[in-house]
Design a protein around this motif. Structure first.
Motif, PDB file in Angstrom:
ATOM      1  N   GLY A 160       0.806  -1.198   0.000  1.00 30.77           N
ATOM      2  CA  GLY A 160       0.000   0.000   0.000  1.00 30.77           C
ATOM      3  C   GLY A 160       0.846   1.256   0.000  1.00 30.77           C
ATOM      4  O   GLY A 160       0.514   2.244  -0.648  1.00 30.77           O
ATOM      5  N   ARG A 161       1.972   1.258   0.730  1.00 33.51           N
ATOM      6  CA  ARG A 161       2.801   2.441   0.817  1.00 33.51           C
ATOM      7  C   ARG A 161       3.412   2.786  -0.531  1.00 33.51           C
ATOM      8  O   ARG A 161       3.528   3.935  -0.898  1.00 33.51           O
ATOM      9  CB  ARG A 161       3.934   2.223   1.826  1.00 33.51           C
ATOM     10  CG  ARG A 161       3.467   2.021   3.237  1.00 33.51           C
ATOM     11  CD  ARG A 161       4.627   2.240   4.189  1.00 33.51           C
ATOM     12  NE  ARG A 161       5.821   1.516   3.793  1.00 33.51           N
ATOM     13  CZ  ARG A 161       6.035   0.249   4.062  1.00 33.51           C
ATOM     14  NH1 ARG A 161       5.123  -0.458   4.678  1.00 33.51           N
ATOM     15  NH2 ARG A 161       7.162  -0.342   3.705  1.00 33.51           N
ATOM     16  N   GLU A 162       3.802   1.779  -1.295  1.00 33.78           N
ATOM     17  CA  GLU A 162       4.499   2.027  -2.547  1.00 33.78           C
ATOM     18  C   GLU A 162       3.583   2.647  -3.601  1.00 33.78           C
ATOM     19  O   GLU A 162       4.042   3.151  -4.597  1.00 33.78           O
ATOM     20  CB  GLU A 162       5.112   0.729  -3.071  1.00 33.78           C
ATOM     21  CG  GLU A 162       6.289   0.250  -2.220  1.00 33.78           C
ATOM     22  CD  GLU A 162       6.898  -1.018  -2.743  1.00 33.78           C
ATOM     23  OE1 GLU A 162       6.211  -1.687  -3.542  1.00 33.78           O
ATOM     24  OE2 GLU A 162       8.021  -1.362  -2.360  1.00 33.78           O
ATOM     25  N   LYS A 163       2.266   2.603  -3.397  1.00 35.52           N
ATOM     26  CA  LYS A 163       1.327   3.099  -4.387  1.00 35.52           C
ATOM     27  C   LYS A 163       0.745   4.465  -3.977  1.00 35.52           C
ATOM     28  O   LYS A 163      -0.258   4.893  -4.521  1.00 35.52           O
ATOM     29  CB  LYS A 163       0.209   2.083  -4.598  1.00 35.52           C
ATOM     30  CG  LYS A 163       0.704   0.765  -5.188  1.00 35.52           C
ATOM     31  CD  LYS A 163      -0.422  -0.226  -5.351  1.00 35.52           C
ATOM     32  CE  LYS A 163       0.087  -1.553  -5.909  1.00 35.52           C
ATOM     33  NZ  LYS A 163      -0.980  -2.562  -6.025  1.00 35.52           N
ATOM     34  N   LYS A 164       1.372   5.132  -3.013  1.00 36.75           N
ATOM     35  CA  LYS A 164       0.858   6.411  -2.555  1.00 36.75           C
ATOM     36  C   LYS A 164       0.880   7.457  -3.656  1.00 36.75           C
ATOM     37  O   LYS A 164      -0.026   8.252  -3.777  1.00 36.75           O
ATOM     38  CB  LYS A 164       1.679   6.902  -1.360  1.00 36.75           C
ATOM     39  CG  LYS A 164       1.359   6.199  -0.054  1.00 36.75           C
ATOM     40  CD  LYS A 164       2.162   6.820   1.081  1.00 36.75           C
ATOM     41  CE  LYS A 164       1.853   6.138   2.397  1.00 36.75           C
ATOM     42  NZ  LYS A 164       2.654   6.722   3.505  1.00 36.75           N
ATOM     43  N   LYS A 165       1.953   7.459  -4.454  1.00 34.78           N
ATOM     44  CA  LYS A 165       2.105   8.462  -5.494  1.00 34.78           C
ATOM     45  C   LYS A 165       2.523   7.794  -6.803  1.00 34.78           C
ATOM     46  O   LYS A 165       3.204   6.768  -6.787  1.00 34.78           O
ATOM     47  CB  LYS A 165       3.184   9.478  -5.095  1.00 34.78           C
ATOM     48  CG  LYS A 165       2.800  10.393  -3.948  1.00 34.78           C
ATOM     49  CD  LYS A 165       1.968  11.558  -4.453  1.00 34.78           C
ATOM     50  CE  LYS A 165       1.741  12.566  -3.342  1.00 34.78           C
ATOM     51  NZ  LYS A 165       1.031  13.766  -3.829  1.00 34.78           N
ATOM     52  N   ASN A 191       5.949   4.552  -9.666  1.00 30.46           N
ATOM     53  CA  ASN A 191       5.320   4.681  -8.353  1.00 30.46           C
ATOM     54  C   ASN A 191       6.386   5.005  -7.321  1.00 30.46           C
ATOM     55  O   ASN A 191       7.486   4.433  -7.354  1.00 30.46           O
ATOM     56  CB  ASN A 191       4.602   3.377  -7.968  1.00 30.46           C
ATOM     57  CG  ASN A 191       3.456   3.063  -8.905  1.00 30.46           C
ATOM     58  OD1 ASN A 191       2.773   3.959  -9.390  1.00 30.46           O
ATOM     59  ND2 ASN A 191       3.239   1.796  -9.170  1.00 30.46           N
ATOM     60  N   ASN A 197       7.144   6.858  -3.069  1.00 34.23           N
ATOM     61  CA  ASN A 197       6.622   7.324  -1.795  1.00 34.23           C
ATOM     62  C   ASN A 197       6.634   8.845  -1.724  1.00 34.23           C
ATOM     63  O   ASN A 197       7.473   9.500  -2.347  1.00 34.23           O
ATOM     64  CB  ASN A 197       7.449   6.755  -0.638  1.00 34.23           C
ATOM     65  CG  ASN A 197       7.276   5.259  -0.502  1.00 34.23           C
ATOM     66  OD1 ASN A 197       6.227   4.709  -0.840  1.00 34.23           O
ATOM     67  ND2 ASN A 197       8.301   4.591  -0.026  1.00 34.23           N
ATOM     68  N   LYS A 198       5.735   9.393  -0.936  1.00 37.72           N
ATOM     69  CA  LYS A 198       5.610  10.845  -0.803  1.00 37.72           C
ATOM     70  C   LYS A 198       6.931  11.482  -0.407  1.00 37.72           C
ATOM     71  O   LYS A 198       7.310  12.546  -0.920  1.00 37.72           O
ATOM     72  CB  LYS A 198       4.537  11.152   0.246  1.00 37.72           C
ATOM     73  CG  LYS A 198       4.434  12.620   0.648  1.00 37.72           C
ATOM     74  CD  LYS A 198       3.968  13.484  -0.489  1.00 37.72           C
ATOM     75  CE  LYS A 198       3.791  14.933  -0.029  1.00 37.72           C
ATOM     76  NZ  LYS A 198       3.413  15.827  -1.145  1.00 37.72           N
ATOM     77  N   GLU A 229       9.465  12.661  -3.128  1.00 40.21           N
ATOM     78  CA  GLU A 229       8.968  13.531  -4.189  1.00 40.21           C
ATOM     79  C   GLU A 229      10.008  14.550  -4.647  1.00 40.21           C
ATOM     80  O   GLU A 229      10.186  14.784  -5.849  1.00 40.21           O
ATOM     81  CB  GLU A 229       7.704  14.253  -3.735  1.00 40.21           C
ATOM     82  CG  GLU A 229       6.911  14.854  -4.878  1.00 40.21           C
ATOM     83  CD  GLU A 229       5.456  15.019  -4.520  1.00 40.21           C
ATOM     84  OE1 GLU A 229       4.608  14.425  -5.216  1.00 40.21           O
ATOM     85  OE2 GLU A 229       5.154  15.740  -3.549  1.00 40.21           O
TER      86      GLU A 229
END
Length: 318
Positions: A222-227, A267, A269-270, A273
């Motif tokens: 789930g974390r890897e698909k945040k952004k 993909n 993580n935030k 960025e």
């Protein structure tokens, strides 16, 4: 490159294709299936054409290997020396990695040979026995998916007891610290490992059992698909190969639009960025961000800041 995440999977995928081709002709579909299994989805863009056109002269036109024996890839002495050097890192030793077979190998470099700039000097005490013990208890809890009972010293020097469900560990390269991200405790989600005074496995019941169900399957997915970021790439000056290398450790998909243009989704993580913006800008006019609009604005803002600092237009396009 030693143990390159990008080129390492290339070798493994090609080795499996050649192993199959030493036994019987390999079809194009079989080749694609092996690449998808062993490498990244975009690896088809490089491996399949190279083998089929003969640019990598490893297969005959009928799909059989030119090799008489199945390929084998034992570690070279250089690779062994690199492994020995990495295993000497105190952070790697936290994971209880053995050195079997490397006892007589001279490391390629020593930890004291490495100087890291722009990093705080108060990193975690990786050599401390209590820290190592706490780390391994936490790591086991993450693997086994069970809660933890933790005593943490706060900034005022007082201890707080916490019953938490561990989600994942994160490492800050700038701070040189490990942090545990948790659920199920009103005191907060982030625990600095260096502040832990005591930790033991907790009981999987009540609220902790509910949190465990919420976290299944592994929370990392789930974390890897945040952004996600989508960009179009023009393969000039070897831009495609450079892009695959630059974004090697990110989950990604690549689609070939025509002979020179590719559409890539990455993909991330935030917290990555800012680094992503810098990497995108490094490709100049060969890369154009398509979506999301928020990321496009970040690129524009970075270019505007650069314009002000330099006092002249930046030739890189958004």
């Amino acid at each position: 490159m030693i143990f390159s995440e990008l080129y390492g999977v290339y070798y493994n995928a090609v080795a499996k294709i050649l192993k199959a081709a030493t036994q019987r002709p390999v079809t194009r579909q079989q080749m694609q299936d092996i690449v998808k299994e062993q490498a990244f989805s975009e690896s088809l863009l490089a491996i399949e054409p190279a083998l089929l056109t003969g640019r990598w002269p490893l297969l005959r036109p009928n799909g059989t290997a030119i090799l008489q024996h199945a390929p084998d890839m034992p570690l070279t002495m250089l690779e062994k020396r690199w492994l020995k050097a990495i295993l000497l890192d105190a952070r790697v030793r936290l994971f209880d990695c053995g050195m079997e077979g490397l006892e007589e190998v001279v490391p390629l470099f020593l930890p004291e040979d490495v100087t890291i700039f722009d990093q705080y000097a108060d990193g975690d005490p990786y050599e401390d026995e209590a820290y190592i013990r706490h780390f391994r208890i936490i790591l086991n809890a993450l693997k086994e998916r069970h809660p933890l009972a933790i005593d943490v010293k706060n900034r005022k020097g007082t201890c707080t007891h916490m019953n938490v469900m561990p989600e994942y560990l994160e490492y800050s390269e700038k701070d040189d610290k490990f942090r545990l991200i948790t659920s199920g405790c009103h005191y907060g989600r982030v625990v600095n490992l260096a502040r832990i005074q005591f930790v033991k496995p907790g009981k999987l019941e009540g609220k902790m059992a509910e949190w465990a169900k919420k976290l299944a399957p592994c929370p990392k997915e789930g974390r890897e698909k945040k952004k996600s970021l989508v960009f179009e790439l023009y393969d000039g000056r070897n831009a495609l190969e450079r892009a695959l290398l630059h974004f090697a450790h990110f989950e990604k998909e690549a689609e070939k639009v025509d002979e020179k243009h590719y559409r890539v989704r990455v993909n991330y993580n935030k917290e990555d960025e800012t680094e992503m913006v810098i990497r995108v800008l490094s490709f100049g006019p060969f890369l154009r961000v398509v979506e999301p609009e928020g990321f496009v604005e970040l690129v524009r803002g970075r270019l505007a800041s650069q314009y002000i600092l330099d006092g002249q237009p930046d030739s890189r396009q958004e």
